[in-house]
Write a protein that holds these residues in place. Structure first.
Motif, PDB file in Angstrom:
ATOM      1  N   GLU A 201       2.321   0.240  -8.916  1.00 38.51           N
ATOM      2  CA  GLU A 201       1.874  -0.444  -7.706  1.00 38.51           C
ATOM      3  C   GLU A 201       1.401  -1.852  -8.013  1.00 38.51           C
ATOM      4  O   GLU A 201       1.668  -2.798  -7.264  1.00 38.51           O
ATOM      5  CB  GLU A 201       0.757   0.371  -7.051  1.00 38.51           C
ATOM      6  CG  GLU A 201       0.334  -0.118  -5.660  1.00 38.51           C
ATOM      7  CD  GLU A 201      -0.719  -1.210  -5.722  1.00 38.51           C
ATOM      8  OE1 GLU A 201      -0.807  -2.010  -4.768  1.00 38.51           O
ATOM      9  OE2 GLU A 201      -1.453  -1.278  -6.744  1.00 38.51           O
ATOM     10  N   GLN A 213      10.193  -1.318   1.365  1.00 38.55           N
ATOM     11  CA  GLN A 213       9.342  -0.170   1.064  1.00 38.55           C
ATOM     12  C   GLN A 213       9.825   0.512  -0.204  1.00 38.55           C
ATOM     13  O   GLN A 213      10.994   0.413  -0.574  1.00 38.55           O
ATOM     14  CB  GLN A 213       9.307   0.830   2.222  1.00 38.55           C
ATOM     15  CG  GLN A 213      10.631   1.492   2.551  1.00 38.55           C
ATOM     16  CD  GLN A 213      10.510   2.437   3.740  1.00 38.55           C
ATOM     17  OE1 GLN A 213       9.872   2.107   4.751  1.00 38.55           O
ATOM     18  NE2 GLN A 213      11.105   3.608   3.633  1.00 38.55           N
ATOM     19  N   LEU A 224       3.434   5.521  -1.944  1.00 33.70           N
ATOM     20  CA  LEU A 224       4.084   5.072  -0.718  1.00 33.70           C
ATOM     21  C   LEU A 224       3.693   3.617  -0.519  1.00 33.70           C
ATOM     22  O   LEU A 224       2.534   3.300  -0.226  1.00 33.70           O
ATOM     23  CB  LEU A 224       3.617   5.922   0.474  1.00 33.70           C
ATOM     24  CG  LEU A 224       3.724   7.438   0.292  1.00 33.70           C
ATOM     25  CD1 LEU A 224       3.164   8.169   1.497  1.00 33.70           C
ATOM     26  CD2 LEU A 224       5.163   7.856   0.022  1.00 33.70           C
ATOM     27  N   TYR A 225       4.661   2.716  -0.693  1.00 38.36           N
ATOM     28  CA  TYR A 225       4.363   1.287  -0.738  1.00 38.36           C
ATOM     29  C   TYR A 225       5.229   0.512   0.245  1.00 38.36           C
ATOM     30  O   TYR A 225       6.453   0.657   0.263  1.00 38.36           O
ATOM     31  CB  TYR A 225       4.609   0.759  -2.158  1.00 38.36           C
ATOM     32  CG  TYR A 225       4.415  -0.736  -2.314  1.00 38.36           C
ATOM     33  CD1 TYR A 225       3.158  -1.269  -2.586  1.00 38.36           C
ATOM     34  CD2 TYR A 225       5.495  -1.617  -2.187  1.00 38.36           C
ATOM     35  CE1 TYR A 225       2.980  -2.641  -2.730  1.00 38.36           C
ATOM     36  CE2 TYR A 225       5.324  -2.987  -2.318  1.00 38.36           C
ATOM     37  CZ  TYR A 225       4.063  -3.495  -2.598  1.00 38.36           C
ATOM     38  OH  TYR A 225       3.887  -4.849  -2.730  1.00 38.36           O
ATOM     39  N   SER A 226       4.581  -0.338   1.043  1.00 40.13           N
ATOM     40  CA  SER A 226       5.322  -1.240   1.929  1.00 40.13           C
ATOM     41  C   SER A 226       4.646  -2.605   1.986  1.00 40.13           C
ATOM     42  O   SER A 226       4.943  -3.392   2.888  1.00 40.13           O
ATOM     43  CB  SER A 226       5.407  -0.651   3.343  1.00 40.13           C
ATOM     44  OG  SER A 226       4.126  -0.671   3.972  1.00 40.13           O
ATOM     45  N   TRP A 233       3.534   6.449   7.629  1.00 43.02           N
ATOM     46  CA  TRP A 233       4.195   7.363   6.706  1.00 43.02           C
ATOM     47  C   TRP A 233       3.901   8.792   7.149  1.00 43.02           C
ATOM     48  O   TRP A 233       2.773   9.136   7.467  1.00 43.02           O
ATOM     49  CB  TRP A 233       3.656   7.171   5.291  1.00 43.02           C
ATOM     50  CG  TRP A 233       3.974   5.869   4.621  1.00 43.02           C
ATOM     51  CD1 TRP A 233       3.144   4.802   4.482  1.00 43.02           C
ATOM     52  CD2 TRP A 233       5.189   5.514   3.965  1.00 43.02           C
ATOM     53  NE1 TRP A 233       3.761   3.793   3.787  1.00 43.02           N
ATOM     54  CE2 TRP A 233       5.027   4.197   3.448  1.00 43.02           C
ATOM     55  CE3 TRP A 233       6.411   6.174   3.758  1.00 43.02           C
ATOM     56  CZ2 TRP A 233       6.022   3.536   2.744  1.00 43.02           C
ATOM     57  CZ3 TRP A 233       7.401   5.518   3.050  1.00 43.02           C
ATOM     58  CH2 TRP A 233       7.208   4.217   2.558  1.00 43.02           C
ATOM     59  N   ASP A 253       0.060   2.906   3.604  1.00 43.61           N
ATOM     60  CA  ASP A 253       0.385   2.905   2.172  1.00 43.61           C
ATOM     61  C   ASP A 253      -0.683   3.702   1.420  1.00 43.61           C
ATOM     62  O   ASP A 253      -1.878   3.566   1.700  1.00 43.61           O
ATOM     63  CB  ASP A 253       0.423   1.480   1.635  1.00 43.61           C
ATOM     64  CG  ASP A 253       1.664   0.720   2.085  1.00 43.61           C
ATOM     65  OD1 ASP A 253       2.471   1.282   2.848  1.00 43.61           O
ATOM     66  OD2 ASP A 253       1.817  -0.451   1.666  1.00 43.61           O
TER      67      ASP A 253
END
Length: 358
Positions: A201, A213, A224-226, A233, A253
């Motif tokens: 991250e 994403q 979970l990355y955006s 999500w 996120d």
């Protein structure tokens, strides 16, 4: 922190040093490789999916936008570096060096490794090491989880081994780590995958051409990355005793980690023995089927959440709420629990939507 350089197991098995001292807690937990279901919005261009095998589990990276293929490869390389540093099995790892010197004196380690061990000890301190302990490794070996030669040890074997299987054997001073007893061992397997997500991250934030994403699924630990753009999500929680999911929660996120008794276990005389050893008893945990902890994106929350999954998995219902109150200010979004009877409950400001309600 600089980026580092460089099943069912059903009887058959399936930088600069950390940016800050670790605040005692956070959390994460949700389904792993093939165990959780994600309902992410489809975007263009099409996502690039890459699958690897690392730390004795599956690492899947799904990136949409940016130089997706290059991003995936770099994330894999970062996780590989963490594995090389923390592995219990690789002779050149820092963990192996510490274990090989048990009873002989302190071992110099990297600042990153020292900080990770300190983070683990901070989690242990939440409940005095009664639910999570990186020095429990000799018990894991006694049960056969490090060798896959599964067995149910005699009660005396367990009590004798417990005597040197707690973190009172561990001495940390600056960037040296020491084990007092020559039989003591540490294993960072309960925190290393989450730490890998922290490293990933941090790298993602440095990319100029940001991906739309990224979903990283690392054997039960998720990133979970955006870049803060996505707030919906949908995280599916696996059914610990069946196929598919039992429901889902929504999140922005986050890091997510699940500890459960359904991936690595063996059975004897109709009884299930999972790989998560309860440090207070020396026996595999039986109080819960799974614990899923979700935390926000902050430094080291991936690692700490990974460890906290074991804390809540090995905790009885009557102490889980007080434990949560101890750690909720540290970035926890929420926790989903499934107890031994299959009853679901949540802690924190999250809404669990059962499958039947969808």
């Amino acid at each position: 922190m600089r980026p580092l350089r460089n099943g069912p197991w059903i009887d058959t098995r399936q930088g600069d040093a950390m940016r800050k001292a670790i605040a005692p807690i956070v959390a994460l937990i949700v389904a792993g490789a093939g165990l959780a279901t994600f309902f992410a919005l489809r975007t263009s261009p099409e996502p690039v999916m890459s699958t690897y095998f690392l730390m004795d589990t599956v690492l899947t990276v799904k990136t949409t936008g940016g130089d997706a293929a290059t991003i995936n490869e770099h994330l894999h390389a970062l996780a590989s570096d963490v594995d090389s540093m923390t592995s219990y099995y690789k002779a050149e790892s820092e963990t192996a060096r510490v274990n090989a010197a048990a009873g002989k004196g302190p071992v110099s380690v990297s600042p990153e490794y020292a900080a990770l061990v300190k983070a683990a000890v901070a989690v242990e301190a939440i409940d005095h090491g009664s639910t999570f302990d990186i020095a429990i490794s000799p018990l894991s070996s006694l049960w056969g989880f490090t060798t896959e030669d599964f067995r149910v040890p005699a009660a005396k074997e367990i009590s004798d081994t417990l005597a040197y299987s707690h973190s009172d054997q561990l001495v940390i001073s600056g960037t040296t780590v020491q084990l007092r007893d020559h039989r003591a061992r540490i294993d960072l397997g309960g925190i290393a995958k989450g730490y890998s997500l922290d490293v990933m991250e941090e790298y993602l934030h440095t990319i100029k051409l940001q991906p739309r994403q990224v979903i990283v699924d690392f054997g039960g630990n998720l990133l979970l990355y955006s870049g803060g753009r996505k707030h919906d999500w949908k995280i599916g929680i696996r059914d610990p005793r069946g196929q598919g999911i039992i429901g889902y929660v929504r999140s922005g996120d986050a890091f997510v980690a699940t500890s459960g008794d359904y991936e690595r276990y063996f059975e004897r005389n109709g009884k299930r023995y999972c790989h998560i050893i309860d440090p207070s008893t020396g026996y595999p945990g039986t109080l819960n089927q799974s614990a899923t902890v979700i935390t926000d994106i902050q430094p080291m929350h991936g690692a700490i959440g990974d460890a906290l999954g074991k804390v809540f998995f090995c905790s009885p219902a009557e102490t889980q709420r007080s434990l949560f109150q101890t750690v909720e200010s540290q970035g926890i979004v929420g926790i989903v629990l499934v107890d031994a009877a299959g009853t679901q409950s949540t802690l924190g400001p999250i809404t669990f939507v059962p499958t039947a309600a969808q």
